[in-house]
Design an enzyme around this catalytic site. Sequence first.
Site, short mmCIF file in Angstrom:
data_model
loop_
_atom_site.label_atom_id
_atom_site.label_comp_id
_atom_site.label_asym_id
_atom_site.label_seq_id
_atom_site.Cartn_x
_atom_site.Cartn_y
_atom_site.Cartn_z
N ARG A 46 0.89 -1.18 0.00
CA ARG A 46 0.00 0.00 0.00
C ARG A 46 0.91 1.21 0.00
O ARG A 46 1.65 1.45 0.96
CB ARG A 46 -0.91 0.01 1.22
CG ARG A 46 -1.63 1.34 1.40
CD ARG A 46 -2.77 1.30 2.38
NE ARG A 46 -3.92 0.62 1.82
CZ ARG A 46 -5.16 0.69 2.31
NH1 ARG A 46 -5.39 1.42 3.40
NH2 ARG A 46 -6.15 0.06 1.74
N ASP A 91 -17.17 7.32 -1.85
CA ASP A 91 -16.00 7.12 -0.99
C ASP A 91 -15.71 8.44 -0.30
O ASP A 91 -16.30 9.48 -0.64
CB ASP A 91 -14.81 6.65 -1.85
CG ASP A 91 -13.57 6.28 -1.04
OD1 ASP A 91 -13.69 6.08 0.19
OD2 ASP A 91 -12.47 6.22 -1.63
N1 NVA Z 1 -9.89 6.76 -1.26
C1 NVA Z 1 -9.54 6.29 0.06
C2 NVA Z 1 -9.69 4.82 0.14
C3 NVA Z 1 -9.39 4.23 1.49
C4 NVA Z 1 -9.54 2.74 1.51
C5 NVA Z 1 -8.12 6.71 0.38
O1 NVA Z 1 -7.26 6.61 -0.49
O2 NVA Z 1 -7.88 7.16 1.51
N1 CP Z 2 -11.29 -0.18 2.18
C1 CP Z 2 -10.03 -0.25 2.66
O1 CP Z 2 -9.09 -0.48 1.91
O2 CP Z 2 -9.93 -0.05 3.99
P1 CP Z 2 -8.58 0.10 4.81
O3 CP Z 2 -7.98 1.45 4.45
O4 CP Z 2 -9.01 0.04 6.24
O5 CP Z 2 -7.64 -1.00 4.44
#
Ligand code: NVA
Ligand code: CP
Length: 323
Positions: free
Chosen positions: A121, A239
């Site tokens: 991530r 979102d």
């Molecule tokens: N668009 C959000 C998704 C979190 C799972 C972010 O990048 O923070």
């Molecule tokens: N939806 C999602 O990816 O949640 P987290 O940021 O908690 O992993």
Amino acid sequence: MTVTSGASSAAKRGIAAGAPKHFLDIDRFESADLRDMLELAHAYKRGEAAPGGLRPAAGKTLALVFEKPSTRTRVSFEVGMVQMGGHVTILASQGSQLGRGETIADTTRVLNRYVDAIMFRTLSEASLLEMVQYATVPVINGLTDKSHPCQIMADIMTFEEIKGPINGRTIAWVGDGNNVLGSWIHAAAPFGYALRIACPAGYEPDGAAIDAARAAGADIILTADPAAGAAGADCVVTDTWLSMGTDGGPSAEDRVAALTPYRVDEALMARAAKDAIFLHCLPANRANEVSGGVIDGPRSAVWDEAENRLHAQKGILHWCLSA
Ligand code: NVA
Ligand code: CP
């Protein structure tokens, strides 16, 4: 079911035979490989013995590398890997040498020697691609600034459990044109759904991604009108308005002001089809992008969606770890 070798998708990605089976973005795959992963996910959810036995990750270790926070992604990968008989090791930037400047290239070259796959991530897609350049084991995209493919695999699984095949159906995205939308755009052609996107000016998704999806056959319409976007849709998705790592863009106040007309509330859901469902990847803000009445109401499928991250992750892991 049989897991294909992934050769068709590999050819599409220009990747040599024998290269690691990465899971980077949905538009890099042929539909057949994506369907294999979802069938595996359903088999795991039903508790059926999947190809390779119930514990195909026995003796294998997955590294989870985080440059941003996570709840669902972290826990679902960890629980999924353990249920498949494997192990995980978790590295956050803070608390590992990544936070002190060790490069992604060097980190990857070391992880290659210890683990069987890496979930990453990251703040930027460029970092994911740097990891891929040095990885000799499969790399899984656990969210970048551009996409969140594991989430959309779980979302499609959830839609199909409740409403049947997604092919030919209409998905409406209402809100910020962010990374999660990026993966809905990537998945539109391989899964064959129509995508209606309602975003305010200045918050639209990447135009090149839409052009590429349309060139691959996707039916995508972009509008600034939330009611038009949601009209007749089988599923309304939104979102957060404040994604992680958006600090360099408009201020939080400007974002909230621009996106307030795009809040998904009962009035907006009433524009969608009568039996439309609501999806949100979570975490959610009931004061911003969605009303409590919608996310906690009868049309919301967000808890199934969150659960399906676990099953979808297992389908993806199984595919990536299979020969
Ligand atoms: N668009 C959000 C998704 C979190 C799972 C972010 O990048 O923070
Ligand atoms: N939806 C999602 O990816 O949640 P987290 O940021 O908690 O992993």
